[in-house]
Design a protein around this motif. Structure first.
Motif, PDB file in Angstrom:
ATOM      1  N   LEU A 144       0.959  -1.326  -0.057  1.00  0.00           N
ATOM      2  CA  LEU A 144       0.147   0.046  -0.130  1.00  0.00           C
ATOM      3  C   LEU A 144       0.873   1.213   0.037  1.00  0.00           C
ATOM      4  O   LEU A 144       0.367   2.441  -0.277  1.00  0.00           O
ATOM      5  CB  LEU A 144      -0.795   0.232   1.236  1.00  0.00           C
ATOM      6  N   LYS A 145       2.024   1.040   0.527  1.00  0.00           N
ATOM      7  CA  LYS A 145       3.082   2.264   0.570  1.00  0.00           C
ATOM      8  C   LYS A 145       3.073   3.129  -0.663  1.00  0.00           C
ATOM      9  O   LYS A 145       2.602   4.665  -0.626  1.00  0.00           O
ATOM     10  CB  LYS A 145       4.115   2.055   1.098  1.00  0.00           C
ATOM     11  N   PRO A 146       2.965   2.851  -1.986  1.00  0.00           N
ATOM     12  CA  PRO A 146       3.246   3.626  -3.312  1.00  0.00           C
ATOM     13  C   PRO A 146       1.743   4.287  -3.398  1.00  0.00           C
ATOM     14  O   PRO A 146       1.806   5.131  -3.936  1.00  0.00           O
ATOM     15  CB  PRO A 146       3.289   2.539  -4.239  1.00  0.00           C
ATOM     16  N   TYR A 147       0.835   3.850  -2.827  1.00  0.00           N
ATOM     17  CA  TYR A 147      -0.640   4.289  -3.213  1.00  0.00           C
ATOM     18  C   TYR A 147      -1.205   5.077  -1.817  1.00  0.00           C
ATOM     19  O   TYR A 147      -2.464   4.988  -1.811  1.00  0.00           O
ATOM     20  CB  TYR A 147      -1.423   3.272  -3.592  1.00  0.00           C
ATOM     21  N   SER A 148      -0.354   5.422  -1.173  1.00  0.00           N
ATOM     22  CA  SER A 148      -0.857   6.474   0.225  1.00  0.00           C
ATOM     23  C   SER A 148      -0.339   7.609   0.193  1.00  0.00           C
ATOM     24  O   SER A 148       0.390   8.119  -0.456  1.00  0.00           O
ATOM     25  CB  SER A 148      -0.330   5.655   1.401  1.00  0.00           C
ATOM     26  N   ALA A 149      -1.051   8.456   1.002  1.00  0.00           N
ATOM     27  CA  ALA A 149      -0.847   9.811   1.183  1.00  0.00           C
ATOM     28  C   ALA A 149       0.643  10.104   1.828  1.00  0.00           C
ATOM     29  O   ALA A 149       1.309   9.276   2.184  1.00  0.00           O
ATOM     30  CB  ALA A 149      -1.905  10.538   2.213  1.00  0.00           C
ATOM     31  N   ASP A 150       1.272  11.367   1.661  1.00  0.00           N
ATOM     32  CA  ASP A 150       2.571  11.791   2.153  1.00  0.00           C
ATOM     33  C   ASP A 150       2.473  11.954   3.826  1.00  0.00           C
ATOM     34  O   ASP A 150       3.579  12.482   4.248  1.00  0.00           O
ATOM     35  CB  ASP A 150       2.962  13.027   1.164  1.00  0.00           C
ATOM     36  N   GLY A 155       0.510   5.353  10.879  1.00  0.00           N
ATOM     37  CA  GLY A 155       0.104   4.381   9.732  1.00  0.00           C
ATOM     38  C   GLY A 155      -0.271   5.167   8.431  1.00  0.00           C
ATOM     39  O   GLY A 155      -0.160   6.266   8.462  1.00  0.00           O
ATOM     40  N   LEU A 156      -0.062   4.130   7.090  1.00  0.00           N
ATOM     41  CA  LEU A 156      -0.265   4.690   5.915  1.00  0.00           C
ATOM     42  C   LEU A 156      -1.947   5.133   5.846  1.00  0.00           C
ATOM     43  O   LEU A 156      -2.680   4.522   6.530  1.00  0.00           O
ATOM     44  CB  LEU A 156      -0.130   3.784   5.037  1.00  0.00           C
ATOM     45  N   VAL A 157      -2.078   6.015   5.000  1.00  0.00           N
ATOM     46  CA  VAL A 157      -3.585   6.504   4.640  1.00  0.00           C
ATOM     47  C   VAL A 157      -3.789   6.200   3.272  1.00  0.00           C
ATOM     48  O   VAL A 157      -3.119   6.880   2.220  1.00  0.00           O
ATOM     49  CB  VAL A 157      -3.726   7.918   4.691  1.00  0.00           C
ATOM     50  N   PRO A 158      -4.490   5.095   2.842  1.00  0.00           N
ATOM     51  CA  PRO A 158      -4.546   4.533   1.538  1.00  0.00           C
ATOM     52  C   PRO A 158      -5.320   5.595   0.480  1.00  0.00           C
ATOM     53  O   PRO A 158      -6.159   6.341   1.122  1.00  0.00           O
ATOM     54  CB  PRO A 158      -5.065   3.460   1.472  1.00  0.00           C
ATOM     55  N   ASP A 159      -4.956   5.840  -0.587  1.00  0.00           N
ATOM     56  CA  ASP A 159      -5.365   6.608  -1.645  1.00  0.00           C
ATOM     57  C   ASP A 159      -6.525   5.672  -2.243  1.00  0.00           C
ATOM     58  O   ASP A 159      -6.048   5.015  -3.190  1.00  0.00           O
ATOM     59  CB  ASP A 159      -4.613   7.308  -2.546  1.00  0.00           C
ATOM     60  N   PHE A 160      -7.902   5.733  -1.782  1.00  0.00           N
ATOM     61  CA  PHE A 160      -8.887   5.019  -2.062  1.00  0.00           C
ATOM     62  C   PHE A 160      -9.594   5.182  -3.610  1.00  0.00           C
ATOM     63  O   PHE A 160     -10.378   4.667  -4.162  1.00  0.00           O
ATOM     64  CB  PHE A 160      -9.997   4.502  -1.128  1.00  0.00           C
ATOM     65  N   THR A 161      -8.761   6.379  -4.053  1.00  0.00           N
ATOM     66  CA  THR A 161      -9.196   6.635  -5.574  1.00  0.00           C
ATOM     67  C   THR A 161      -8.255   5.847  -6.502  1.00  0.00           C
ATOM     68  O   THR A 161      -8.832   5.858  -7.550  1.00  0.00           O
ATOM     69  CB  THR A 161      -8.937   8.090  -5.980  1.00  0.00           C
ATOM     70  N   ALA A 170      -2.140  17.575   3.142  1.00  0.00           N
ATOM     71  CA  ALA A 170      -1.534  16.393   2.749  1.00  0.00           C
ATOM     72  C   ALA A 170      -1.794  16.178   1.071  1.00  0.00           C
ATOM     73  O   ALA A 170      -2.674  16.710   0.479  1.00  0.00           O
ATOM     74  CB  ALA A 170      -2.260  15.336   3.211  1.00  0.00           C
ATOM     75  N   ARG A 171      -0.843  15.319   0.556  1.00  0.00           N
ATOM     76  CA  ARG A 171      -1.106  15.144  -0.845  1.00  0.00           C
ATOM     77  C   ARG A 171      -1.311  13.692  -0.975  1.00  0.00           C
ATOM     78  O   ARG A 171      -0.626  12.866  -0.441  1.00  0.00           O
ATOM     79  CB  ARG A 171       0.019  15.500  -1.926  1.00  0.00           C
ATOM     80  N   PHE A 172      -2.081  13.276  -1.928  1.00  0.00           N
ATOM     81  CA  PHE A 172      -2.577  11.915  -2.201  1.00  0.00           C
ATOM     82  C   PHE A 172      -2.029  11.459  -3.870  1.00  0.00           C
ATOM     83  O   PHE A 172      -2.036  12.474  -4.662  1.00  0.00           O
ATOM     84  CB  PHE A 172      -3.880  11.388  -2.181  1.00  0.00           C
TER      85      PHE A 172
END
Length: 689
Positions: free
Chosen positions: A294-300, A306-312, A355-357
């Motif tokens: 998930l790390k490449p597809y999560s917020a900065d 913990g990671l914040v997933p980018d569910f888009t 934050a950026r996603f």
């Protein structure tokens, strides 16, 4: 301007942003159902809407007549009627003042003039609902009225201003106008545009009990057995954070020391008639097996480390659902999606607005959309398995009607909780005023009396190891000191919860209409009686389906309940009296009672209460006809558990009582699989014969 469907128009101003509720959530609009409705024109001219680009924002000015009243703007716990208010719609778990902060702020409002408007933005938009008057507007031509001192040091304008919507950071916006014959019609069109209302599994309309978060596997099973021994209705059993190896942030991995055999736990609970529901949030702990993927597809920015997933992003959704797939395969019924909102008073709760996603959204936009995207993501594997789910969520926004997740809050004022039931219904949201810790037996019973008429009847007992009907006091419950008269309190709780169980077939049909017609199953009186000035501020009385009106007592107001009866004739269930509408009445209400009124002419399919709803449960139904010689009602007769049965044409069976006293059932072949009908009972209206 574009016509979307019967009575629905899309208007575009400037250049709308890429990330908005409609563009990101992509609602599957129920076009067939919408186009079957009567068409209505725009309530104002297109050129009457003014759009003004400003430095760092855009401003919309939408006509609002002085006689119009405004409702909506999502879940609002501190206010009901929004006319004259200013609300900045910001996703926030701490709405301590009536400023617009909410678990579910929705840029959508509905007018008593019979139309509604969705402003399609994920920004923290500010709505001035008629309280701000601009120089040069039409209201500027009207007279003034002095207020304050005799010399008029303070002058107030007659009438109201227009609806002003200030949208930060945007260069344009789409708005959708829903034109109906009345408020309920307009709200229904919005819900159908969103995809139709959620249809939960039938067991989801029973009772949920959330257990002590310290409980281990044996504690859980012992508590589940105890609830059954106490003959307390309960369908769903919820576990709080303690089931995981790490919960802040989450690993989504069972703690094997406390729960050595989770598959057996689910099976044992299912054998007792419970459906297991698990707490979680979407912030992914470094020890979680899915963290690297998930790390490449999560917020900065991290939340609770913990990671914040980018569910888009499809990759984030897939990785997140893959780690949950074994739970669903093991028979889990649903999830409680916590803390997907934001918070002002707890550090590191929620990602910052800057934050950026990876998909391109910023933190402000994602705060508005995160709860919805989380629901979408978690719903997908249940749909793939063709098993309906029903759960809880802490944040939502626009277009929420199709999602089978009910909002809740850690705030606890009972009046605010009851008000939330009313405000949520305007914006396609489901809300539960769940029962948590209580200081007295009266508080416990009053809170249960309100929650049984909500979309999800939740007793959230995560702070105490034993049921509150044995001991509501926190410290004494932990010490194992039961009330001397706990069987009496248990009977009072059981009496209230059995009301809920007796209404399950009726409620299930109401949710079927929500899915098919967009009509909220539980809604405030003003939605049905917008022309009655007495109900404009009436937030604590609810239409439940088409024919019942509930007026729960708010804790702290004693045992006296003042309530309003709308036009028509009403049967009072507590007293057995018939009463004329159009009047206020006052009642003394015992702790284990809730004022409930039945509309004249209603045929109510009362069910014999059951302890839980199993897949093979057949309800014993006694149809009761109130104040008429003939009547009809409908029962939803699908399989009550699968998604494949949900369509725009649901299998309703109609029960009819003729003037000759006959009982007829349409679709007889499908009704017997779920309902067993007794003879009709008549409750005559003595005044009307």
């Amino acid at each position: 301007m574009q016509k979307i469907a019967s009575g629905i128009f899309k208007l575009t101003f400037g250049t709308p942003e890429e990330f908005t509720p409609v563009s990101v959530l992509k609602p599957v609009t129920c076009l067939e159902a919408l186009n079957a409705l009567e068409d209505h024109p725009l309530p104002f001219l297109r050129e009457d809407i003014h759009f003004q680009p400003r430095q760092g924002s855009v401003l919309l000015e939408i006509p609002l007549e002085p006689e119009e009243e405004v409702y909506g703007l999502g879940l609002q716990l501190k206010s009901f009627r929004q006319s004259g208010s200013k609300k900045k719609l910001r996703t926030n778990s701490d709405p301590s003042a009536d400023l617009g902060d909410s678990h579910a702020p929705v840029p959508f409002y509905v007018s008593t003039a019979g139309y509604a408007i969705l402003v399609d933005t994920a920004r923290y938009a500010t709505f001035f609902s008629g309280g701000c008057k601009r120089v040069g507007s039409r209201q500027d031509l009207e007279g003034f009225e002095s207020a304050g001192t005799e010399k008029g040091h303070w002058e107030v304008k007659k009438g109201s201003g227009n609806m002003l919507v200030d949208i930060p950071a945007a260069q344009g916006v789409d708005i959708y106008v829903f034109c109906g014959g009345d408020m309920k019609d307009a709200v229904s069109r919005y819900n159908l545009f969103s995809g139709g209302g959620a249809l939960p599994p039938m067991w989801g309309l029973g009772v949920m009990y959330r257990a002590d978060w310290h409980a281990d596997q044996e504690d859980v099973l012992q508590l589940a057995r105890q609830i059954r021994e106490d003959e307390m209705p309960c369908d769903m059993f919820g576990l709080e954070p303690g089931w995981q190896t790490n919960a802040y942030s989450c690993t989504y991995v069972w703690d094997s020391n406390r729960f050595p055999d989770e598959t057996r736990l689910i099976q044992d609970l299912n054998d007792m008639g419970y459906r297991l529901n698990l707490w979680e949030h979407a912030y992914v702990h470094p020890d979680s097996p899915v963290f690297p993927e998930l790390k490449p597809y999560s917020a900065d920015s991290y939340v609770w480390d913990g990671l914040v997933p980018d569910f888009t992003q499809a990759e984030a959704r897939k990785a997140f659902t893959d780690i949950h797939q074994p739970f669903i395969e093991a028979g889990l019924s649903g999830f409680k999606l916590d803390e997907c909102d934001n918070g002002d008073y707890i550090g590191n709760w929620g990602f910052p607005d800057f934050a950026r996603f990876p998909g391109g959204a910023d933190g402000e936009q994602m705060h508005s959309l995160f709860g919805q995207l989380y629901q979408q993501t978690m719903l997908a594997p249940f749909k793939a398995a063709d098993r309906r789910t029903y759960g809880q969520v802490r944040a939502s926004q626009a277009l929420a009607a199709p999602y089978p997740y009910v909002l809740y809050s850690d705030l606890y004022d009972h009046e605010d909780f009851v008000r939330g039931l009313a405000t949520a219904s305007f914006s396609g949201l489901l809300w539960s005023p769940e029962v948590r810790q209580t200081a007295t037996r009266e508080e416990l019973l009053r809170r249960i009396g309100a929650v049984i008429f909500s979309p999800l009847a939740v007793l959230n007992c995560y702070m105490i190891p034993s049921p509150p009907w044995k001991q509501f006091d926190h410290d004494k419950n932990h010490a194992g000191e039961w009330l001397e008269d706990w069987p009496q309190l248990a009977q009072q709780c059981r009496k209230l919860l059995q009301i809920r169980m007796s209404l399950i077939p009726y409620l299930y049909a109401a949710f079927g209409r929500y899915r098919q017609q967009g009509v909220p199953p539980i809604r405030p009186l003003v939605m049905d009686y917008p022309g009655d000035s007495e109900v404009l501020d009436c937030f604590d009385q609810f239409m439940v389906g088409e024919d019942l009106m509930a007026a729960p007592v708010v804790y702290g107001n004693g045992d006296t309940r003042k309530l309003y009866l709308p036009q028509g004739r009403w049967y009072e269930r507590l007293t057995g009296e018939w009463l004329n509408g159009g009047q206020w009445i006052t009642r003394q209400v015992a702790e284990d009672e809730v004022p409930l009124y039945i509309r004249q002419g209603a045929l109510i399919p009362w069910a014999e209460p059951v302890l839980c709803v199993r897949d093979d449960t057949v309800f014993n139904i006694e149809p009761v006809l109130y104040g008429a010689e003939a009547g009809e009602c409908s029962l939803l007769c699908d399989d009550a558990v699968s998604y494949s049965m949900i369509s725009e044409s649901l299998p309703f069976a109609t029960i009819k009582v003729t003037q000759e006293g006959g009982l007829s059932i349409e679709e007889q072949d499908i009704i017997s699989e779920r309902y067993r009908l007794a003879g009709v009972k008549y409750v005559p209206d003595g005044e009307r014969g």
